[in-house]
Write an enzyme that holds these catalytic residues in place. Structure first.
Site, PDB file in Angstrom:
ATOM      1  N   LYS A   1     -15.760   4.101  -5.868  1.00  0.00           N
ATOM      2  CA  LYS A   1     -15.018   5.213  -5.254  1.00  0.00           C
ATOM      3  C   LYS A   1     -14.187   5.946  -6.316  1.00  0.00           C
ATOM      4  O   LYS A   1     -14.005   5.426  -7.428  1.00  0.00           O
ATOM      5  CB  LYS A   1     -14.117   4.663  -4.148  1.00  0.00           C
ATOM      6  CG  LYS A   1     -13.112   3.651  -4.666  1.00  0.00           C
ATOM      7  CD  LYS A   1     -12.481   2.848  -3.537  1.00  0.00           C
ATOM      8  CE  LYS A   1     -11.524   1.825  -4.111  1.00  0.00           C
ATOM      9  NZ  LYS A   1     -10.928   0.973  -3.089  1.00  0.00           N
TER      10      LYS A   1
ATOM     11  N   ARG B   1      -3.652  -1.317   7.666  1.00  0.00           N
ATOM     12  CA  ARG B   1      -4.088   0.078   7.531  1.00  0.00           C
ATOM     13  C   ARG B   1      -5.301   0.227   8.445  1.00  0.00           C
ATOM     14  O   ARG B   1      -5.149   0.488   9.623  1.00  0.00           O
ATOM     15  CB  ARG B   1      -4.464   0.404   6.073  1.00  0.00           C
ATOM     16  CG  ARG B   1      -3.314   0.333   5.091  1.00  0.00           C
ATOM     17  CD  ARG B   1      -3.746   0.771   3.694  1.00  0.00           C
ATOM     18  NE  ARG B   1      -5.049   0.222   3.308  1.00  0.00           N
ATOM     19  CZ  ARG B   1      -5.562   0.251   2.091  1.00  0.00           C
ATOM     20  NH1 ARG B   1      -4.895   0.823   1.106  1.00  0.00           N
ATOM     21  NH2 ARG B   1      -6.739  -0.274   1.827  1.00  0.00           N
TER      22      ARG B   1
ATOM     23  N   TYR C   1      10.004  19.576 -24.167  1.00  0.00           N
ATOM     24  CA  TYR C   1      10.755  20.058 -23.006  1.00  0.00           C
ATOM     25  C   TYR C   1      11.961  19.176 -22.710  1.00  0.00           C
ATOM     26  O   TYR C   1      11.871  17.949 -22.781  1.00  0.00           O
ATOM     27  CB  TYR C   1       9.862  20.065 -21.764  1.00  0.00           C
ATOM     28  CG  TYR C   1       8.840  21.166 -21.754  1.00  0.00           C
ATOM     29  CD1 TYR C   1       9.223  22.505 -21.679  1.00  0.00           C
ATOM     30  CD2 TYR C   1       7.485  20.863 -21.793  1.00  0.00           C
ATOM     31  CE1 TYR C   1       8.277  23.516 -21.652  1.00  0.00           C
ATOM     32  CE2 TYR C   1       6.529  21.871 -21.761  1.00  0.00           C
ATOM     33  CZ  TYR C   1       6.932  23.195 -21.688  1.00  0.00           C
ATOM     34  OH  TYR C   1       5.993  24.178 -21.654  1.00  0.00           O
TER      35      TYR C   1
HETATM   36  C1  LIG Z   1     -11.122  -0.319  -3.654  1.00  0.00           C
HETATM   37  C2  LIG Z   1     -11.520  -1.447  -2.810  1.00  0.00           C
HETATM   38  C3  LIG Z   1     -11.911  -2.670  -3.369  1.00  0.00           C
HETATM   39  C4  LIG Z   1     -11.827  -2.953  -4.849  1.00  0.00           C
HETATM   40  O1  LIG Z   1     -10.500  -3.247  -5.210  1.00  0.00           O
HETATM   41  P1  LIG Z   1     -10.124  -3.662  -6.708  1.00  0.00           P
HETATM   42  O2  LIG Z   1      -8.726  -4.109  -6.621  1.00  0.00           O
HETATM   43  O3  LIG Z   1     -10.287  -2.433  -7.536  1.00  0.00           O
HETATM   44  O4  LIG Z   1     -11.086  -4.720  -7.092  1.00  0.00           O
HETATM   45  C5  LIG Z   1     -12.369  -3.657  -2.512  1.00  0.00           C
HETATM   46  N1  LIG Z   1     -12.410  -3.455  -1.175  1.00  0.00           N
HETATM   47  C6  LIG Z   1     -12.024  -2.301  -0.599  1.00  0.00           C
HETATM   48  C7  LIG Z   1     -12.091  -2.147   0.868  1.00  0.00           C
HETATM   49  C8  LIG Z   1     -11.564  -1.266  -1.385  1.00  0.00           C
HETATM   50  O5  LIG Z   1     -11.166  -0.123  -0.813  1.00  0.00           O
END
Ligand SMILES: *Cc1c(COP(=O)(O)O)cnc(C)c1O
Length: 358
Positions: free
Chosen positions: A35, A130, A255
């Site tokens: 993702k 969630r 800045y």
């Molecule tokens: C992003 C995600 C993972 C992977 O998590 P990491 O900490 O990057 O290994 C696993 N399961 C779900 C549902 C996620 O959204």
């Protein structure tokens, strides 16, 4: 001279890290989480390269569509599932696997006419609070979907851990117990483990593991680095020295006059800024590397430039490569100096940065 702001992606490091996952969880299939543009590493390039995993995990339908459009044929599991009837049709058209976490999705699928069936995962909320069905709803949802001709049986079940990267294990064990208890009567494949659980909770591995950050060579635990777990960082972010300034003691840099020269010294201007994804919150003293030497950040991060203390490298020259994070400088270290986590820095690299796959 090109601007020289380049993210080098070491594909071999990805393979190495996947082999670490396999060594830790030899009996599990791998759902590689790609993702958010494969955590900033390039969705399509990473998917095309990772032939040794069993499926891909993405957050949303758009990411899944990009993968199919690029010719990726592996199973794709979409964590957010499907939102409305129109999206549901896209899942069936492209053979995507939705994660079902709410009743509205179940209804949308049940209301569908005859289609070629797809796989689906059902998410149970064991404590993240969630997405996901309450544990005591799971059995009812699972049973309600048994007669649904649009879904291939058995359905898979999953949950997500909220605290697996912490040493306080009691919350995680209560999530694991809840999952085991409420899925005991379910015969379908099961999945719990993100990177932290792959590393720290072998009992969570089950049928599918879902590695994200560790595949990119980065520690899920912010206090450690990937190297502590034999992982290799896949991304090395570099830029170039585009100017060298001789400043006097007390001169301020950038800045807000936030950097002050403690003595007469050379300052290097480097071709990267928050417009490229370098964190604006990086504090004075955040390390960068030039010729193997640490050159700390001095002054605020601008949109297109940063300024670094060149005292460690008297011979620094225009055009020299500066490493912001990667092989010699863990992104976890930069994250700590910026009050964030490696995940955010990797995902935040912008399209202005050139990507080189090697
Ligand atoms: C992003 C995600 C993972 C992977 O998590 P990491 O900490 O990057 O290994 C696993 N399961 C779900 C549902 C996620 O959204």
């Amino acid at each position: 001279m090109s601007r020289g702001t380049i993210a080098y992606i070491d594909l071999g490091a990805l393979s190495h890290n996947v082999s670490c996952v396999k060594a830790l969880a030899p009996n599990s299939r791998i759902l590689a989480m790609i993702k958010s543009n494969a955590y900033g590493h390039g969705l399509i390039q990473v998917a095309q390269y990772l032939s040794e995993v069993d499926a891909f995990g993405v957050a949303c339908l758009d990411e899944a569509l990009s993968l199919r459009t690029a010719g990726i044929v592996k199973p794709i599991v979409v964590m957010a599932g499907c939102f409305d009837n129109e999206e549901v049709r896209a899942y069936f058209e492209h053979d995507f696997t939705p994660v079902l976490h709410s009743f509205y999705q179940v209804e949308a699928i049940q209301s569908l006419g005859a289609v070629k069936p797809i796989n689906a995962w059902i998410k149970v909320d064991t404590g993240m609070h969630r997405l996901g069905f309450a544990p005591d709803q799971l059995q009812a949802v699972y049973q309600a979907l048994q007669p649904c001709g649009a879904l291939i049986k058995p359905l898979s079940v999953m949950t997500h851990l909220s605290d697996a990267d912490n040493v306080n294990t009691s919350y995680t064990f209560s999530q694991l117990n809840t999952f085991m208890q409420f899925t005991q009567a379910i015969d379908g494949p099961k999945s719990i483990a993100n990177s932290a659980a792959i590393l720290f909770y072998p009992v969570s591995h089950l049928d599918w593991v879902r590695p994200g950050i560790m595949m990119y060579g980065v520690s899920p635990r912010a206090s450690q680095t990937g190297a502590d777990y034999d992982l290799k960082p896949a991304m090395t972010l570099t830029a170039k020295l585009i100017a060298i300034k001789k400043l006097r003691k007390g001169d301020s840099v950038g800045y807000g006059c936030k950097g002050q020269c403690p003595e007469a010294m050379n300052i290097g201007v480097v071709s990267i800024g928050y417009g490229d994804g370098y964190p604006r919150h990086a504090k004075n003293g955040t390390p960068t590397l030039l010729g193997g030497q640490v050159c700390p950040l001095i002054g605020r991060v601008s949109m297109d430039m940063i300024t670094i203390d060149l005292r460690a490298v008297p011979g620094a020259a225009i055009g020299d490569e500066v490493t912001l994070w990667g092989k010699e400088l863990p992104v976890e270290t930069v994250a700590r100096h910026s009050d964030t986590i490696g995940y955010e820095l990797l995902c935040g690299v912008t399209r202005r940065v050139q990507f080189c796959y090697e």
